[in-house]
Design a protein around this motif. Structure first.
Motif, short mmCIF file in Angstrom:
data_model
loop_
_atom_site.label_atom_id
_atom_site.label_comp_id
_atom_site.label_asym_id
_atom_site.label_seq_id
_atom_site.Cartn_x
_atom_site.Cartn_y
_atom_site.Cartn_z
N ALA A 39 -5.86 -10.17 8.56
CA ALA A 39 -5.90 -8.98 7.70
C ALA A 39 -5.12 -7.83 8.34
O ALA A 39 -4.39 -7.10 7.65
CB ALA A 39 -7.35 -8.57 7.46
N ASP B 181 -1.43 -8.54 7.85
CA ASP B 181 -1.00 -8.37 6.46
C ASP B 181 -0.89 -6.90 6.06
O ASP B 181 -0.04 -6.52 5.25
CB ASP B 181 -1.95 -9.10 5.52
N THR B 182 -1.76 -6.08 6.62
CA THR B 182 -1.74 -4.65 6.27
C THR B 182 -0.78 -3.84 7.13
O THR B 182 -0.61 -2.64 6.90
CB THR B 182 -3.15 -4.06 6.41
#
Length: 263
Positions: free
Chosen positions: A37, A40-41
Motif C-alpha cells: 500500500a 502504491d500510494t
C-alpha cells in the motif's frame, strides 16, 4: 459474621511456552500489505524501496535463468563448511573449559580477549594466508562461529548440576561415561541455543566475505545489485537471506525436538 472471601481464579499454569501457528503468518500478511500500500500510494519511492510484487518478479527472473540456485548453492557451501569447522572446534574447546581446570584457566582470558574482535576485519589477513578463494572465506566463517560456540558450550557444561555428576561418580561411572551420559545431555539445551546464534553469525559473515573477490553467492549478488542501483534485485537478495535464515532456524528446531525429547 465475617464476609465471604472472594473467589480466586487458578493461576498456576506458570509461563507455559506456547506458540500460535497463525500469528506469524498474519504478521507477514499485514507487513507485506502495508508495504504494498505504501508503494502504491507513493510513500515509498520505487528507486529506494521497490514494491513487494517487483521483488517477487525479481526472484522469479532469478529462478528462470538459473542464477537463484547458483548463488544459494555457493553461499550454502561456504556456510556449511565454515559452520561445521568452527562448531566442532568450539565444542571441543568448550567442553575442555567446562571440565578441566587448566583449560578453563587458560581459555577464559583468551576467549574474552579475542571474542570482541570483528571477524570480518580479519578477512584481509586470511586472504594473505589462504588466498582469495574459498579457504579464506570458510576460515572467516569458522572463526566467527568458533567463539560463540565455545562460550555457549562452556556455560552449558558449567551449569550441569554438580550433584548429578557426583552421583554418577558414586556409582562408579568412568569419566567418558559421565561426559556422554550426564554432562552432554544436561548441556545439550544450551549448546543448541548457541547453535542458533552461531548460525546467524555464519549467515552474516558469508555475506560480508562474498563481497570481496567472488562472483557467485548471495553477498556478491547483493553487492552487484546495489552498485547498479537495481533495488528490486537487492531486496530480492535480502529476501533470500531471510528465507535461508528461516530454513536454518527450522532445521535447528527439528534438531532440538529430536535431541531434547526427554524434556
Amino acid at each position: 459474621m465475617s464476609e465471604p472471601h472472594p473467589t480466586v481464579l487458578f493461576r498456576g499454569r506458570g509461563f507455559v511456552p506456547a506458540t500460535r501457528r497463525w500469528a506469524p503468518w498474519l504478521a507477514f500478511v499485514v507487513i507485506i500489505a502495508a508495504w504494498e500500500a505504501a508503494s502504491d500510494t507513493g510513500l515509498l519511492p520505487a528507486l529506494f524501496m521497490p514494491a513487494p510484487h517487483e521483488v517477487v518478479l525479481a526472484l522469479h527472473s532469478l529462478l528462470v535463468d538459473g542464477k537463484l540456485f547458483v548463488h544459494i548453492g555457493a553461499s550454502l557451501q561456504r556456510i556449511v563448511g565454515g559452520w561445521l569447522l568452527g562448531s566442532f572446534a568450539g565444542l571441543c574447546f568448550g567442553f575442555a573449559m567446562g571440565i578441566f581446570v587448566l583449560a578453563r584457566s587458560v581459555g577464559l582470558p583468551v576467549v574474552a580477549a579475542l571474542f570482541p574482535i570483528p571477524k570480518i576485519a580479519l578477512l584481509p589477513l586470511f586472504i594473505l594466508w589462504f588466498g582469495i578463494g574459498e579457504p579464506s572465506k570458510i576460515a572467516t566463517i569458522a572463526l566467527g562461529v568458533f567463539f560463540p560456540t565455545v562460550v555457549s558450550t562452556y556455560s552449558a557444561v558449567d551449569n550441569v548440576p554438580r550433584n548429578l555428576i557426583r552421583m554418577a561418580q558414586s556409582f562408579g561411572l568412568s569419566t567418558p561415561a559421565i561426559v556422554w551420559k550426564v554432562i552432554l545431555p544436561g548441556a545439550m539445551p544450551g549448546i543448541l541455543s548457541g547453535f542458533r546464534i552461531s548460525s546467524s553469525i555464519a549467515l552474516i559473515l558469508v555475506v560480508a566475505a562474498e563481497m570481496i573477490g567472488t562472483q557467485v553467492g548471495i553477498g556478491a549478488f547483493v553487492l552487484a545489485a546495489g552498485n547498479l542501483m537495481q533495488t528490486d534485485q537487492l531486496v530480492a537478495g535480502v529476501v533470500l537471506l531471510s528465507l535461508l535464515g528461516l530454513t536454518i532456524s527450522w532445521l535447528l528446531g527439528i534438531a532440538e525436538k529430536t535431541l531434547l525429547r526427554w524434556r
